[in-house]
Design a protein around this motif. Structure first.
Motif, PDB file in Angstrom:
ATOM      1  N   ASP A 158       0.827  -1.365  -0.094  1.00 57.38           N
ATOM      2  CA  ASP A 158       0.119  -0.024  -0.023  1.00 57.38           C
ATOM      3  C   ASP A 158       0.957   1.160  -0.056  1.00 57.38           C
ATOM      4  O   ASP A 158       0.379   2.390  -0.798  1.00 57.38           O
ATOM      5  CB  ASP A 158      -0.933   0.134   1.317  1.00 57.38           C
ATOM      6  N   VAL A 159       2.058   1.146   0.871  1.00 60.26           N
ATOM      7  CA  VAL A 159       2.720   2.454   0.992  1.00 60.26           C
ATOM      8  C   VAL A 159       4.144   1.888   0.755  1.00 60.26           C
ATOM      9  O   VAL A 159       4.590   1.074   1.642  1.00 60.26           O
ATOM     10  CB  VAL A 159       2.538   2.931   2.417  1.00 60.26           C
ATOM     11  N   SER A 177       4.802  -1.297  12.216  1.00 60.27           N
ATOM     12  CA  SER A 177       4.366  -2.559  11.830  1.00 60.27           C
ATOM     13  C   SER A 177       4.967  -3.694  12.542  1.00 60.27           C
ATOM     14  O   SER A 177       5.710  -3.509  13.405  1.00 60.27           O
ATOM     15  CB  SER A 177       4.831  -2.626  10.182  1.00 60.27           C
ATOM     16  N   LYS A 203      -7.815  -0.833   9.680  1.00 59.73           N
ATOM     17  CA  LYS A 203      -7.375  -1.337   8.200  1.00 59.73           C
ATOM     18  C   LYS A 203      -5.980  -1.973   8.255  1.00 59.73           C
ATOM     19  O   LYS A 203      -5.258  -1.256   9.065  1.00 59.73           O
ATOM     20  CB  LYS A 203      -7.520  -0.141   7.209  1.00 59.73           C
ATOM     21  N   ASP A 204      -5.563  -2.881   7.413  1.00 59.72           N
ATOM     22  CA  ASP A 204      -4.377  -3.344   7.407  1.00 59.72           C
ATOM     23  C   ASP A 204      -3.378  -2.545   6.281  1.00 59.72           C
ATOM     24  O   ASP A 204      -3.974  -2.547   5.219  1.00 59.72           O
ATOM     25  CB  ASP A 204      -4.338  -4.771   7.154  1.00 59.72           C
ATOM     26  N   LEU A 205      -2.471  -2.039   6.804  1.00 57.78           N
ATOM     27  CA  LEU A 205      -1.740  -1.323   5.530  1.00 57.78           C
ATOM     28  C   LEU A 205      -0.405  -1.930   5.448  1.00 57.78           C
ATOM     29  O   LEU A 205       0.138  -2.246   6.442  1.00 57.78           O
ATOM     30  CB  LEU A 205      -1.504   0.048   6.001  1.00 57.78           C
ATOM     31  N   SER A 234       2.981   0.079  -5.539  1.00 61.08           N
ATOM     32  CA  SER A 234       2.549   0.796  -4.433  1.00 61.08           C
ATOM     33  C   SER A 234       1.475   1.815  -4.778  1.00 61.08           C
ATOM     34  O   SER A 234       1.393   2.281  -5.695  1.00 61.08           O
ATOM     35  CB  SER A 234       3.605   1.288  -3.381  1.00 61.08           C
ATOM     36  N   VAL A 320      -4.112   7.038   5.649  1.00 58.49           N
ATOM     37  CA  VAL A 320      -5.421   6.019   5.459  1.00 58.49           C
ATOM     38  C   VAL A 320      -6.321   6.975   4.857  1.00 58.49           C
ATOM     39  O   VAL A 320      -7.047   6.394   3.958  1.00 58.49           O
ATOM     40  CB  VAL A 320      -5.837   5.554   6.810  1.00 58.49           C
ATOM     41  N   LEU A 323      -5.366   7.464   1.051  1.00 62.56           N
ATOM     42  CA  LEU A 323      -5.046   6.316   0.224  1.00 62.56           C
ATOM     43  C   LEU A 323      -5.750   6.129  -1.121  1.00 62.56           C
ATOM     44  O   LEU A 323      -7.061   5.961  -0.788  1.00 62.56           O
ATOM     45  CB  LEU A 323      -4.790   5.070   1.061  1.00 62.56           C
TER      46      LEU A 323
END
Length: 426
Positions: A158-159, A177, A203-205, A234, A320, A323
């Protein structure tokens, strides 16, 4: 050991040979043919999974073959199909053959059949007709597809965290993380990309920490150029800038330039500059640098300290909320035919499949047709009945008549694939 490239050879299973057999029953002196067909060879399949993030399984083993089909048996029993061989790769793996992309696995549990198994050969029971009532031949199983492949991993996150070496990326990802990267106060602590998952507002990033970039990275300088591809998938990019560096604004310009030179796609991704290590500076200096940055680039950077966690929660909540909703995926769907490697053994014969290309060579007549070449591969050329069957096919397809018109003479050689047959006229 992290590995994001591999070269391997894959081969689907060969089809099982057909069986030659005649019934032997009491009080039936001459039973009919009852040889069964061979089983199909196993397919070679790739599957993308989430719990591996490297191609290291392909570093030492370079050849993978699916099981062959079993031979047919008496009593019209078909041989068992070969089991499919499933190779598990990380999500984000691209599969290429001779430089052409044939698959891009960007989703969890996505599967694709790369190599198809060969069909099983017919047993002699399958060749019975009104003229040929006791065939004493069967087909061999056909070959499976064989390909040389290049695997290239582009991690799906994601990032992405980018920045100069020692800009705080490893510390950042270890704080937000479950990743446990090596952290130290010297350049190039990170030698491979690190993935970490952070829980932010339910939310899972997924974060990826890419080894530090330096000026000229797109040309191969430093370590980061080896891993720039992992940023391409990403959804968002955080530019981490060490506020205690000599010139953070110049650092930002350099990194932005490197991303743009490597791939225009990277330069277009939504991003956010972040001053790190604010625990090593004072508020007055932070405010001055923030104003200078905003004046020069038109965007206000965030300020955080991974060591003290200052500003981290606010930054994650901001990411978040900004995104992109959908992942940018480069899935290969409607490729032009010339860009896709194809090998599909012909299983059914259609009318247009009977178009045979005939070419006069120095020592033989070359006959080209996918289905005809498959028949040639599956023929037992040591068996007279098998050879006669090929000649019958040429007659039914009007190939013999075409050869006569082109000037072929009895005794000429007919080459089909790797095998040669004598032309006897029409």
């Amino acid at each position: 050991m992290f590995s994001d490239e591999a070269k391997i050879t894959v081969e689907a299973g060969k089809g099982g040979d057909g069986c030659v057999h005649f019934r032997r029953e009491k009080y039936v002196p001459q039973g009919g043919p009852d040889g069964g067909n061979g089983g199909r060879g196993g397919d070679l399949i790739f599957k993308a999974i989430n719990n591996i993030h490297t191609l290291s399984n392909f570093r030492h083993k370079k050849y993978f073959q699916a099981p062959n089909g079993k031979p047919g048996e008496k009593g019209n029993r078909t041989g068992k199909d070969g089991e499919d061989l499933i190779l598990e790769v990380p999500v984000g793996t691209q599969i290429q053959s001779h430089g052409k992309i044939i698959a891009d696995l960007t989703k969890k549990d996505q599967v694709i059949t790369i190599a198809q198994g060969g069909i099983g050969g017919k047993g002699n029971a399958g060749f019975v007709n009104s003229i040929r009532q006791t065939p004493s031949f069967a087909e061999k199983g056909d070959i499976g597809e064989k390909l040389e492949l290049e695997l290239e991993l582009k991690l799906v996150a994601d990032v992405a965290l980018v920045g100069y070496p020692s800009s705080g990326k490893s510390t950042f990802i270890s704080v937000v993380s479950n990743a446990k990267p090596k952290v130290a106060e010297y350049h190039f602590t990170t030698l491979v990309p690190n993935l970490g998952v952070a829980k932010v507002e339910d939310k899972d990033l997924v974060f990826v920490d890419v080894p530090g970039l330096i000026e000229g990275a797109h040309e191969g300088k430093g370590l980061g150029h080896q891993f720039l591809r992992h940023i391409e998938r990403s959804r968002y990019v955080l530019h981490l800038l060490d506020i205690s560096a000599e010139d953070p604004l110049h650092d930002f310009e350099v990194i932005r330039g490197e991303l743009e030179k490597f791939s225009p796609t990277l330069n277009e991704k939504p991003f956010l500059p972040v001053f790190t290590k604010i625990d090593l500076s004072d508020e007055e200096y932070e405010d001055a640098m923030t104003k200078a940055f905003e004046k020069k680039f038109g965007i206000k950077p965030f300020k955080v300290s991974a060591a003290t966690h200052e500003g981290m929660d606010g930054l994650l909540k901001y990411v978040v909320s900004h995104l992109p909703q959908t992942v940018e995926e480069d899935i290969i769907e409607d490729e032009d035919e010339d860009d896709v490697v194809q090998f599909r053994p012909a299983e059914t014969l259609k009318d247009h499949d009977r178009q045979v290309d005939i070419e006069k060579a120095k020592f033989w007549w070359s006959l080209s047709n996918q289905r005809l070449e498959q028949i040639s591969r599956q023929t037992d050329w040591d068996n007279e009945g098998g050879r006669e069957r090929v000649y019958d096919v040429l007659k039914k397809w009007n190939v013999l008549q075409k050869l006569e018109k082109l000037g072929a003479m009895p005794g000429d050689k007919l080459k089909i694939g790797e095998h040669v047959l004598e032309y006897r006229g029409t």
